[in-house]
Design an enzyme around this catalytic site. Structure first.
Site, PDB file in Angstrom:
ATOM      1  CB  CYS A   1      -1.177  -0.319   0.810  1.00  0.00           C
ATOM      2  SG  CYS A   1      -2.535   0.534   1.031  1.00  0.00           S
TER       3      CYS A   1
ATOM      4  CG  HIS B   1      -3.202  -3.657   3.931  1.00  0.00           C
ATOM      5  ND1 HIS B   1      -2.409  -2.669   4.820  1.00  0.00           N
ATOM      6  CD2 HIS B   1      -3.931  -2.520   3.356  1.00  0.00           C
ATOM      7  CE1 HIS B   1      -2.867  -1.375   4.847  1.00  0.00           C
ATOM      8  NE2 HIS B   1      -3.404  -0.634   3.839  1.00  0.00           N
TER       9      HIS B   1
ATOM     10  CD  GLU C   1      -1.091  -5.446   5.877  1.00  0.00           C
ATOM     11  OE1 GLU C   1      -0.460  -5.424   5.122  1.00  0.00           O
ATOM     12  OE2 GLU C   1      -1.881  -3.932   6.703  1.00  0.00           O
TER      13      GLU C   1
END
Ligand code: GLN
Length: 193
Positions: free
Chosen positions: A85, A177, A179
């Site tokens: 990002c 994202h 994660e």
């Protein structure tokens, strides 16, 4: 010596979703360090530039000299780098932005900041990760858009003809994202590089 002993993962830790990346890495059985000081970069084999505000992160990269050091290590090909990002914005060669970002220019792509709109236009969509052919749910938060890239770059994930993950040698970027995905398939791929 196992593969895990040879890998030293750092997360650029000035600002952004640092903890979430730590948790994703831990879910794969690896540990990581928070990179804040220039001298700690030397020991790293892998570095993640997290999401957050690219303008803010870029100021710290300039101020600490870490930005220049990352460029050096990237060119020597002694560091694997993953920008997610805001991190993707920082790694791009060209950035379309209202406010200046001193981007590192390490991947031949042009990226537009906040290209889908503001926070309320954040969205989720199912994508397919080409290297492992796995489907996953990707979360886009005030995401940037890759608007063009060199045709020599590998597109590892796309959606409606837009590239969402690009890889050029030792540099990987995604506009969403990773994660927040479990299992952490994109981190797993990155750490295997
Ligand atoms: N909009 C942010 C920027 O331009 C990126 C958002 C994010 O990392 N989730 O820097």
């Amino acid at each position: 010596m196992s593969n895990k002993d040879k890998i030293n993962v750092g997360i650029l830790a000035f600002h952004g979703d640092i903890e979430e990346h730590e948790e994703a890495i831990a879910s794969l059985g690896f540990s990581s360090i928070r990179l804040k000081y220039l001298e700690d970069l030397d020991n790293l084999t892998h570095l993640i530039l997290p999401g957050g505000e690219s303008t803010t992160i870029s100021k710290f990269l300039d101020k600490t000299g870490i930005g220049k050091a990352i460029q050096k290590r990237a060119k020597e090909k002694t560091l694997q780098i993953y920008g997610t990002c805001a991190g993707a914005i920082l790694l791009a060669k060209e950035v379309e932005t209202q406010y200046p970002v001193s981007n590192l220019g390490l991947i031949d792509a042009k990226i537009s900041r906040n290209a889908y709109g503001s926070q309320i236009h954040s969205f989720e969509t199912e994508l397919n990760f080409k290297p492992t052919k796995q489907n996953f749910e990707a979360i886009f938060i005030r995401a940037p858009k890759i608007i063009s890239h060199s045709d020599k770059i590998d597109v590892l994930c796309e959606h409606q003809e837009e590239a969402m993950i690009l890889e050029q040698d030792n540099v990987l970027i995604s506009t969403f994202h990773p994660e927040l995905i479990r299992p952490a398939i994109i981190h797993e791929y990155f750490l295997s590089k």
